[in-house]
Design an enzyme around this catalytic site. Structure first.
Site, short mmCIF file in Angstrom:
data_model
loop_
_atom_site.label_atom_id
_atom_site.label_comp_id
_atom_site.label_asym_id
_atom_site.label_seq_id
_atom_site.Cartn_x
_atom_site.Cartn_y
_atom_site.Cartn_z
N GLY A 1 6.32 -1.68 -6.61
CA GLY A 1 4.94 -1.91 -6.17
C GLY A 1 4.27 -0.66 -5.65
N GLY B 1 2.47 1.83 -2.69
CA GLY B 1 2.63 2.17 -1.28
C GLY B 1 3.85 2.99 -0.97
N GLU C 1 3.82 -1.13 -13.23
CA GLU C 1 2.37 -1.15 -13.35
C GLU C 1 1.78 0.24 -13.12
OE1 GLU C 1 0.73 -4.59 -11.16
OE2 GLU C 1 -0.29 -3.03 -10.03
N ASN D 1 -5.91 -6.46 0.27
CA ASN D 1 -6.18 -5.82 -1.03
C ASN D 1 -6.31 -6.82 -2.17
OD1 ASN D 1 -5.83 -3.32 0.26
ND2 ASN D 1 -3.63 -3.36 -0.13
N LYS E 1 1.68 -3.72 13.95
CA LYS E 1 0.79 -3.54 15.12
C LYS E 1 1.59 -3.33 16.42
CE LYS E 1 -2.98 -4.03 12.66
NZ LYS E 1 -3.41 -2.78 12.05
N1 COA Z 1 0.22 -9.16 10.03
C1 COA Z 1 -0.97 -8.55 10.23
N2 COA Z 1 -1.25 -7.32 9.78
C2 COA Z 1 -0.28 -6.68 9.09
C3 COA Z 1 0.98 -7.26 8.85
C4 COA Z 1 1.21 -8.55 9.35
N3 COA Z 1 2.37 -9.17 9.16
N4 COA Z 1 1.72 -6.39 8.13
C5 COA Z 1 0.95 -5.30 7.92
N5 COA Z 1 -0.24 -5.47 8.50
C6 COA Z 1 -1.38 -4.55 8.50
C7 COA Z 1 -0.96 -3.14 8.85
O1 COA Z 1 -0.91 -2.96 10.24
C8 COA Z 1 -2.07 -2.35 8.19
O2 COA Z 1 -3.23 -2.46 8.99
P1 COA Z 1 -4.29 -1.26 9.10
O3 COA Z 1 -4.89 -1.13 7.74
O4 COA Z 1 -5.24 -1.77 10.14
O5 COA Z 1 -3.50 -0.06 9.52
C9 COA Z 1 -2.32 -3.13 6.91
O6 COA Z 1 -1.85 -4.46 7.15
C10 COA Z 1 -1.56 -2.57 5.70
O7 COA Z 1 -0.22 -2.45 6.06
P2 COA Z 1 0.73 -1.26 5.56
O8 COA Z 1 2.03 -1.38 6.31
O9 COA Z 1 0.01 0.04 5.61
O10 COA Z 1 0.86 -1.74 4.09
P3 COA Z 1 1.56 -1.16 2.80
O11 COA Z 1 0.90 0.08 2.34
O12 COA Z 1 3.04 -1.17 2.94
O13 COA Z 1 1.13 -2.37 1.82
C11 COA Z 1 0.64 -4.59 1.21
C12 COA Z 1 1.55 -3.68 2.03
C13 COA Z 1 1.22 -5.98 1.22
C14 COA Z 1 -0.77 -4.62 1.80
C15 COA Z 1 0.61 -4.00 -0.25
O14 COA Z 1 1.92 -3.90 -0.75
C16 COA Z 1 -0.22 -4.85 -1.18
O15 COA Z 1 -1.44 -4.71 -1.24
N6 COA Z 1 0.45 -5.75 -1.92
C17 COA Z 1 -0.19 -6.67 -2.84
C18 COA Z 1 -0.32 -6.10 -4.21
C19 COA Z 1 0.99 -5.66 -4.81
O16 COA Z 1 2.06 -6.10 -4.44
N7 COA Z 1 0.88 -4.77 -5.76
C20 COA Z 1 2.00 -4.22 -6.47
C21 COA Z 1 2.23 -4.99 -7.68
S1 COA Z 1 2.70 -4.00 -9.01
#
Ligand code: COA
Length: 502
Positions: A266, A268, A291, A381, A405
């Site tokens: 994925g 990130g 992807e 997202n 957080k």
């Molecule tokens: N509850 C509330 N907020 C949360 C949280 C939770 N359990 N877990 C993370 N967050 C918040 C983080 O604090 C961060 O907040 P900010 O933007 O205010 O700093 C935000 O969510 C993003 O978290 P982060 O740890 O930076 O995310 P990441 O870069 O590891 O991405 C997803 C995690 C889930 C958002 C990302 O993987 C995604 O968009 N996934 C869906 C699409 C996908 O899987 N694509 C790949 C398919 S090929």
């Protein structure tokens, strides 16, 4: 040297401002662009200016904006900033766009990436008025060389009434031969997709264009969005180690071959850490059916660990993007870029036996996963391709730190606040605390391994309290929940700023 080798294309050359005037209020527009790669660099900004002027004159001007996936500040960001997007689909990650969605200014429909193109082809999204597509070159026979993403471009070029091409000379012409353009049809006319290994090529190097529908050609010379990756933190490294140990054990148990099966990784930083781990790990001659191509994959191609990667787009740091542009003639032997209806195609993913690994926001004790919403309501997202891969994978994995957080949020909760991936699809959950292998387990057995292996110690007792209470309330039924408390952790966070009990 000009990248435009076709007379009709030269005849339709104009400025971005003139091209943007071809788009009207209320139009549905299909844009190129996927994870910050291959989006149009000039027309969206010019269009945003025209929207601003219209709004200042008291006139309405919004469009429905369909893309491949996320784009960039000068595309999604610019159009969203002027309240120019009435409907957005599919995946997005621009902060301004996200803000407008969560403020109710823009509607958003979170469609699986593999569905998005076919649904436009089938007419589910209405008539497509225009397509704005970045390409790397117009050939002398009128075909065009795609740029750093394919996404839904094949569908938008096929369906749009008007086509606007941006020819970006920043994109390397050596990408030629990396693309494999193959389009699906509308049922009942589809046939099996003849891909039996990740690197198979089944289509064309170019897009065919109907020049009767091309209304504008714009020249640009601008880089993709390309954001740098954060340095790997300890949690990401630990999560990657858990996954590598798990894969090693699967090989030992005879459930995976020594060179594994095609990996999907994925978006990130954790996903990138997994790739770094694989590059340093024991597995050789790997393949990837995924992807996006991130830095980690390019490094694995360099080291010889990864033989071939299939994707629909790049998502590279500025350094890696520069190297890709310099050495595309080498990488095109190891990378295939396909339309997203093929890169994310369930039929192919299941046939190849892909190992899927995606990030998540939260999981619950029974293995349901929320990838998209913060506290149930706020869109982050979108589901992206995570559903395409997870449901159809040979092994499906979700990864996340156990806390968010500053420790006030547990990523393991009694019941997820939004369901993207159900317990039926999720096989393995990994946090820095450990790994829960959910295969072959009942809901009550799952709860035990999720809490003991994945939850942070600060929240384990609280989770066990919930389980005890839920089992009492539900009389130990199959998936015990206390519905009066299932979302109490989220409510507590919204009310007090912490999921912790005082
Ligand atoms: N509850 C509330 N907020 C949360 C949280 C939770 N359990 N877990 C993370 N967050 C918040 C983080 O604090 C961060 O907040 P900010 O933007 O205010 O700093 C935000 O969510 C993003 O978290 P982060 O740890 O930076 O995310 P990441 O870069 O590891 O991405 C997803 C995690 C889930 C958002 C990302 O993987 C995604 O968009 N996934 C869906 C699409 C996908 O899987 N694509 C790949 C398919 S090929």
């Amino acid at each position: 040297m000009s990248r435009i080798g076709y007379d009709l294309a030269r005849a339709r050359l104009m400025s971005a401002e003139e091209a943007a005037q071809k788009i009207q209020d209320g139009d549905r527009v299909g844009f190129s662009g996927f994870t910050g790669a291959g989006y149009p660099k000039a027309v969206p900004g010019a269009l945003a200016e025209q929207m601003r002027a219209a709004h200042e004159a008291g006139k309405p001007f919004t469009i429905a904006s369909y893309t491949g996936a996320s784009t960039a500040p000068e595309h999604d960001g610019a159009l969203a900033a002027v309240n120019g997007i009435s409907m957005r689909m599919p995946y997005q990650s621009d902060p301004v766009m996200r803000g407008k969605i969560n403020a109710g200014v823009s509607e958003y429909s979170d469609v699986h990436l593999s569905h998005s193109g076919p649904q436009v082809r089938h007419g589910f999204w209405g008539n497509l008025d225009a397509a704005v597509i970045e390409v790397a070159r117009v050939n002398s026979d009128g075909t065009v060389l795609p740029s750093s993403s394919i996404g839904n471009n094949n569908v938008y070029l096929e369906k749009a009434d008007k086509i606007i091409l941006e020819v970006n000379s920043w994109q390397s012409e050596d990408l030629e031969g990396m693309h494999d353009v193959y389009s699906m049809k509308t049922p009942p006319h589809n046939v099996p997709i003849p891909i039996t290994s990740a690197g198979d090529r089944i289509g064309s190097k170019y897009f065919d264009i109907d020049w009767d529908r091309v209304v504008a050609v714009v020249e640009t010379d601008a880089p993709d969005r390309n954001s740098p990756f954060k340095p790997l933190d300890q949690d990401s490294k630990t999560i990657a180690e858990h996954l590598l140990d798990f894969l090693g054990n699967e090989v030992k148990q005879g459930r995976l071959p020594k060179d594994l099966l095609p990996m999907q990784s994925g978006v990130g930083n954790i996903a990138n850490a997994v790739l770094v781990g694989l590059n340093e790990g024991p597995f050789e001659r790997l393949t990837s059916y995924t992807e996006v191509i991130q830095d980690g994959m390019v490094n694995m191609i360099d080291s010889g660990k990864l033989l071939v990667a299939s994707a629909t787009a790049f998502s590279l740091s500025p350094d890696a993007a520069h190297m890709m542009n310099e050495k595309a003639s080498f990488y095109r032997n190891h990378i295939v870029l396909r339309p997203q209806e093929i890169s994310n195609n369930p039929e192919v993913i299941r046939r190849l036996g892909v190992i899927a690994c995606n990030g998540m926001i939260e999981a619950d004790i029974y293995g349901n996963v929320n990838s998209t919403h913060i506290m149930g309501s706020k869109m982050q997202n979108g589901i992206g391709g995570s559903g395409d891969f997870t449901r159809n994978a040979y092994i499906s994995v979700f990864v996340s730190p156990s806390l968010a957080k500053n420790g006030d949020i547990s990523a393991i909760v009694p019941m997820v606040s939004h369901h993207d991936h159900t317990e039926h699809d999720v096989q393995v959950i990994i946090t820095e605390q450990g790994l829960a292998d959910l295969r072959g387990l009942s809901p009550k057995q799952r709860a035990k391994v999720v809490i003991e292996n994945c939850a942070h110690p600060d929240f384990r007792d609280q989770l066990w309290e919930y389980v005890t209470r839920a089992e009492a309330v539900a009389n130990s039924e199959h998936t015990p929940h206390d519905l009066s408390q299932a979302h109490s952790w989220h409510r507590r966070f919204l009310e007090t700023g912490s999921m912790k009990q005082s």
